[in-house]
Design an enzyme around this catalytic site. Structure first.
Site, PDB file in Angstrom:
ATOM      1  N   GLU A 171       9.875  -7.082   8.603  1.00 56.08           N
ATOM      2  CA  GLU A 171       8.704  -7.774   8.065  1.00 56.08           C
ATOM      3  C   GLU A 171       8.745  -7.754   6.541  1.00 56.08           C
ATOM      4  O   GLU A 171       9.183  -6.767   5.947  1.00 56.08           O
ATOM      5  CB  GLU A 171       7.464  -7.039   8.583  1.00 56.08           C
ATOM      6  N   ASP A 199       4.300 -11.599   6.529  1.00 55.32           N
ATOM      7  CA  ASP A 199       2.950 -11.024   6.439  1.00 55.32           C
ATOM      8  C   ASP A 199       2.341 -11.514   5.117  1.00 55.32           C
ATOM      9  O   ASP A 199       1.586 -12.478   5.092  1.00 55.32           O
ATOM     10  CB  ASP A 199       3.056  -9.502   6.523  1.00 55.32           C
ATOM     11  N   GLU A 218       6.998   0.796   6.269  1.00 53.08           N
ATOM     12  CA  GLU A 218       6.821   1.176   7.673  1.00 53.08           C
ATOM     13  C   GLU A 218       8.133   1.206   8.431  1.00 53.08           C
ATOM     14  O   GLU A 218       8.916   0.256   8.357  1.00 53.08           O
ATOM     15  CB  GLU A 218       5.886   0.165   8.371  1.00 53.08           C
ATOM     16  N   HIS A 220      -3.265  -4.621  12.835  1.00 53.60           N
ATOM     17  CA  HIS A 220      -4.326  -3.853  12.167  1.00 53.60           C
ATOM     18  C   HIS A 220      -4.122  -3.923  10.650  1.00 53.60           C
ATOM     19  O   HIS A 220      -3.175  -4.538  10.171  1.00 53.60           O
ATOM     20  CB  HIS A 220      -4.259  -2.402  12.636  1.00 53.60           C
ATOM     21  N   LYS A 271       0.825  -4.617  16.362  1.00 51.28           N
ATOM     22  CA  LYS A 271       1.148  -3.562  15.398  1.00 51.28           C
ATOM     23  C   LYS A 271      -0.145  -2.828  15.112  1.00 51.28           C
ATOM     24  O   LYS A 271      -1.057  -3.387  14.514  1.00 51.28           O
ATOM     25  CB  LYS A 271       1.648  -4.245  14.119  1.00 51.28           C
ATOM     26  N   LYS A 276      -3.378 -11.105  10.730  1.00 55.59           N
ATOM     27  CA  LYS A 276      -4.420 -10.142  10.362  1.00 55.59           C
ATOM     28  C   LYS A 276      -5.680 -10.956  10.086  1.00 55.59           C
ATOM     29  O   LYS A 276      -5.710 -11.731   9.123  1.00 55.59           O
ATOM     30  CB  LYS A 276      -4.029  -9.401   9.083  1.00 55.59           C
ATOM     31  N   HIS A 303       1.469   3.397   1.714  1.00 54.65           N
ATOM     32  CA  HIS A 303       0.714   4.118   2.735  1.00 54.65           C
ATOM     33  C   HIS A 303       0.970   5.621   2.743  1.00 54.65           C
ATOM     34  O   HIS A 303       0.448   6.331   3.591  1.00 54.65           O
ATOM     35  CB  HIS A 303       1.029   3.557   4.129  1.00 54.65           C
ATOM     36  N   GLU A 331      -1.443   5.169   8.413  1.00 55.64           N
ATOM     37  CA  GLU A 331      -1.400   4.557   9.737  1.00 55.64           C
ATOM     38  C   GLU A 331      -0.971   5.558  10.806  1.00 55.64           C
ATOM     39  O   GLU A 331      -0.581   5.186  11.902  1.00 55.64           O
ATOM     40  CB  GLU A 331      -0.491   3.321   9.715  1.00 55.64           C
ATOM     41  N   ASP A 382       8.798  -2.659   8.177  1.00 55.01           N
ATOM     42  CA  ASP A 382       7.990  -3.502   7.298  1.00 55.01           C
ATOM     43  C   ASP A 382       8.301  -3.040   5.881  1.00 55.01           C
ATOM     44  O   ASP A 382       7.889  -1.959   5.462  1.00 55.01           O
ATOM     45  CB  ASP A 382       6.493  -3.361   7.596  1.00 55.01           C
ATOM     46  N   SER A 419      -1.710  -2.744   0.868  1.00 57.57           N
ATOM     47  CA  SER A 419      -0.698  -3.600   0.238  1.00 57.57           C
ATOM     48  C   SER A 419      -1.112  -5.040   0.526  1.00 57.57           C
ATOM     49  O   SER A 419      -0.677  -5.666   1.475  1.00 57.57           O
ATOM     50  CB  SER A 419       0.706  -3.277   0.759  1.00 57.57           C
TER      51      SER A 419
HETATM   52  P1  PGA Z   1      -1.947  -3.083   4.657  1.00 59.05           P
HETATM   53  O1  PGA Z   1      -0.508  -2.885   5.276  1.00 59.05           O
HETATM   54  O2  PGA Z   1      -2.933  -3.135   5.734  1.00 59.05           O
HETATM   55  O3  PGA Z   1      -2.089  -1.902   3.731  1.00 59.05           O
HETATM   56  O4  PGA Z   1      -1.881  -4.381   3.873  1.00 59.05           O
HETATM   57  C1  PGA Z   1      -0.120  -3.384   6.512  1.00 59.05           C
HETATM   58  C2  PGA Z   1       1.080  -4.282   6.408  1.00 59.05           C
HETATM   59  O5  PGA Z   1       1.608  -4.519   5.319  1.00 59.05           O
HETATM   60  O6  PGA Z   1       1.511  -4.783   7.449  1.00 59.05           O
HETATM   61 ZN    ZN Z   2       3.197  -5.929   6.313  1.00 57.51          ZN
END
Ligand code: PGA
Ligand code: ZN
Length: 425
Positions: A291, A318, A166, A371, A394, A343, A157, A207, A244, A45
Site C-alpha cells: 500500500e 490509500d 505497517e 480503519h 484492514k 476509509k 504509528h 494499531e 503499508d 498519516s
Molecule cells: P492513518 O493510517 O489512519 O494514521 O492515516 C492508516 C493508513 O495509512 O492506512
Molecule cells: Zn495507508
C-alpha cells in the site's frame, strides 16, 4: 409501499478516540423511538487530498477539540436533515454536502458530516430490524472479508526506527473468517514470544501491532516469517505478508526522493530506486500487497510500478486515492495501482465512499475497507466490508479493543451468514 420514517432529531457530542483525542459521536432519532448512533475515526498519516477534519485549534486538548464540529451538527446540520426520510441515505448525504458548501468539507468539517451520515444509516437499519450490513448491501451481501492484519507497527504509528508504517499478515482466504482470525492471532502471539526472546520490546503501536526497535524492513519481515513458522504455518502458502509503506510520509519534495530516516543511513531513493527496492523485497519475501509504495503526487511512478509488479502484487492506493471516486477514476485511466483502500472519513459521507467502492469494483480494482489509526469502539466498517463484498479488511492487530471490536463483529456476522463465502484475494 414506500418506506418512510422521518428524522426527528440529531444530537452530537465530543467523545474520545483510541489515542485519547477528541472525536465526534452523533445520534439520529427517527420516528418516535428509533435511535442510531455512530462515531468517527481519525488518521495520523493523513493524505493531502483527504476531506478536512475540523479541529478547534484552541487551548483544549492541544488544539484537537471538536466542539465547533459538534456545534455545527447540533445547530446547523440537524436543521438540514430533520424532516428527511431516514431511508434516503443519498438525499441525506446530499443535504449535508450542500450545507457545508466547500470542496473539501472544511466549513462544517468532514468529521461532522460523516458522524451524521453514519448515524442516519444506523437509525435506518434499526428501524427495519436489519443488521447494518444487510441494510447497506441487501441480498448481495454474502462474502466475509479476509483480514489484512497489521502486527508490526512503524512510521507515524510508532516511536521506533522503522520507516515503513505497517507490516501485515494475510491468511489464505479459503478458510472461514473465524479460522483466518485464529491463524493471525496465533502468529501475533508467536511474534510476541520471539521478540521477547530476542530482547526486543513488546509494547504496541497505535494499531495494536508490536513496535520493536528493529533495524529495517528486512529484519521486520524475517521476524514475522519466523513467527508464522513457529506458529505452524507455511509462509507464502498459508500466510502471506503485506506492507503499508505510507510513502508520502517519507517523500521529500525538495530533493525529489524518499528518505528512510530511521532505518539506515542509506542515501535517499529515487522513484526508480524505490521500485527496485520493492522488486527485491518481493523476490525475497512472499509479499502479496503493498500500500502507498510511492508518494501521493507521483502518478507516473505509480503507473510504472504497477506495470512492473502489478501482475504479481496487489498495489493499494490509500493517500493516492483518498476514497475519492474522481482520483480513483484518474488512477484507473492511468493504470496506477490495482486496489483501493476505503476509509469513510477520507471523503466524509457514506454515499461518496460507496460510490468509490463501486467505481473500483466496476473497474476490477480490489477494495479494502479500512480503519484509521485513531479509532473508536464503533464497528461500522465491519458491516461495510460485508455489505459490499469488499474482499479484504484492514483493522489492526488482535489487540486493543477498538480493533478487536471489529473482528468480533465479523465473527457474529459470519454466524448469521452461515456457510462461509470467502475467496482467495
Ligand atoms: P492513518 O493510517 O489512519 O494514521 O492515516 C492508516 C493508513 O495509512 O492506512
Ligand atoms: Zn495507508
Amino acid at each position: 409501499m414506500e418506506r418512510r420514517l422521518l428524522i426527528r432529531d440529531v444530537y452530537a457530542r465530543e467523545i474520545l478516540d483510541s489515542r485519547g483525542n477528541p472525536t465526534i459521536e452523533a445520534e439520529v432519532l427517527a420516528g418516535d423511538d428509533v435511535v442510531g448512533r455512530a462515531s468517527v475515526p481519525s488518521g495520523a498519516s493523513v493524505g493531502r487530498y483527504e476531506a478536512a477534519e475540523l479541529r478547534d485549534e484552541d487551548e483544549r486538548y492541544n488544539g484537537r477539540g471538536v466542539e465547533q464540529a459538534v456545534d455545527n451538527i447540533n445547530s446547523r446540520l440537524a436543521d438540514q436533515v430533520i424532516g428527511m426520510n431516514v431511508f434516503c441515505q443519498e438525499e441525506i448525504d446530499r443535504a449535508l454536502i450542500r450545507a457545508d458548501g466547500s470542496r473539501d468539507k472544511r466549513n462544517m468539517g468532514a468529521n461532522a458530516l460523516l458522524a451524521v451520515s453514519m448515524a442516519a444509516a444506523r437509525a435506518a437499519c434499526t428501524a427495519l430490524k436489519l443488521p447494518l450490513y444487510r441494510y447497506l448491501g441487501g441480498v448481495r451481501a454474502v462474502k466475509m472479508p479476509v483480514p489484512m492484519m497489521n502486527i508490526l507497527n512503524g512510521g507515524a504509528h510508532a516511536d521506533n526506527a522503522l520507516d515503513i508504517q505497517e507490516f501485515m499478515i494475510v491468511p489464505a482466504g479459503e478458510k472461514s473468517f473465524r479460522e483466518q482470525l485464529r491463524m493471525c492471532a496465533e502468529v501475533y502471539h508467536s511474534l510476541k514470544s520471539i521478540l521477547r526472546e530476542r530482547g526486543y520490546s513488546t509494547s504496541v503501536g497505535d494499531e495494536g501491532g508490536f513496535a520493536p526497535d528493529l533495524k529495517n524492513a528486512h529484519e521486520a519481515l524475517r521476524m514475522i516469517r519466523d513467527a508464522a513458522e513457529r506458529a505452524g504455518y507455511q509462509m507464502g502458502r498459508e500466510i502471506q505478508l503485506a506492507l503499508d509503506v505510507a510513502a508520502s510520509e517519507i517523500y521529500d519534495p525538495e530533493c525529489h526522493a524518499y528518505v528512510f530516516r530511521g532505518e539506515d543511513q542509506s542515501p535517499p531513493r529515487t522513484t526508480e530506486e524505490m521500485i527496485r527496492y520493492y522488486e527485491n523485497l518481493i523476490s525475497e519475501f512472499p509479499i502479496c500487497s503493498i500500500e502507498d509504495p510511492l508518494d501521493q503526487e507521483d502518478w507516473k511512478g505509480w503507473q510504472l510500478l504497477t506495470e512492473r509488479i502489478g501482475n504479481r502484487v496487489q498495489i493499494v492506493g490509500d493517500d493516492l486515492f483518498v476514497t475519492n471516486a474522481e482520483r480513483l477514476k484518474k488512477g484507473i485511466r492511468l493504470g496506477a495501482a490495482n486496489a483501493v483502500l476505503i476509509k469513510v472519513n477520507q471523503i466524509g459521507t457514506l454515499t461518496e465512499a460507496f460510490k468509490s467502492i463501486k467505481t473500483a469494483q466496476d473497474a476490477g480494482y480490489r477494495t479494502i475497507i479500512s480503519h484509521r489509526s485513531g479509532e473508536t469502539e464503533d464497528t461500522f466498517i465491519a458491516d461495510i466490508a460485508v455489505a459490499f463484498n469488499a474482499g479484504l479488511i484492514k483493522t489492526g492487530a488482535p489487540c486493543r479493543s477498538e480493533r478487536v471490536a471489529k473482528y468480533n463483529r465479523l465473527l457474529r456476522i459470519e454466524e448469521q451468514l452461515g456457510e462461509p463465502e470467502t475467496e482467495m484475494h
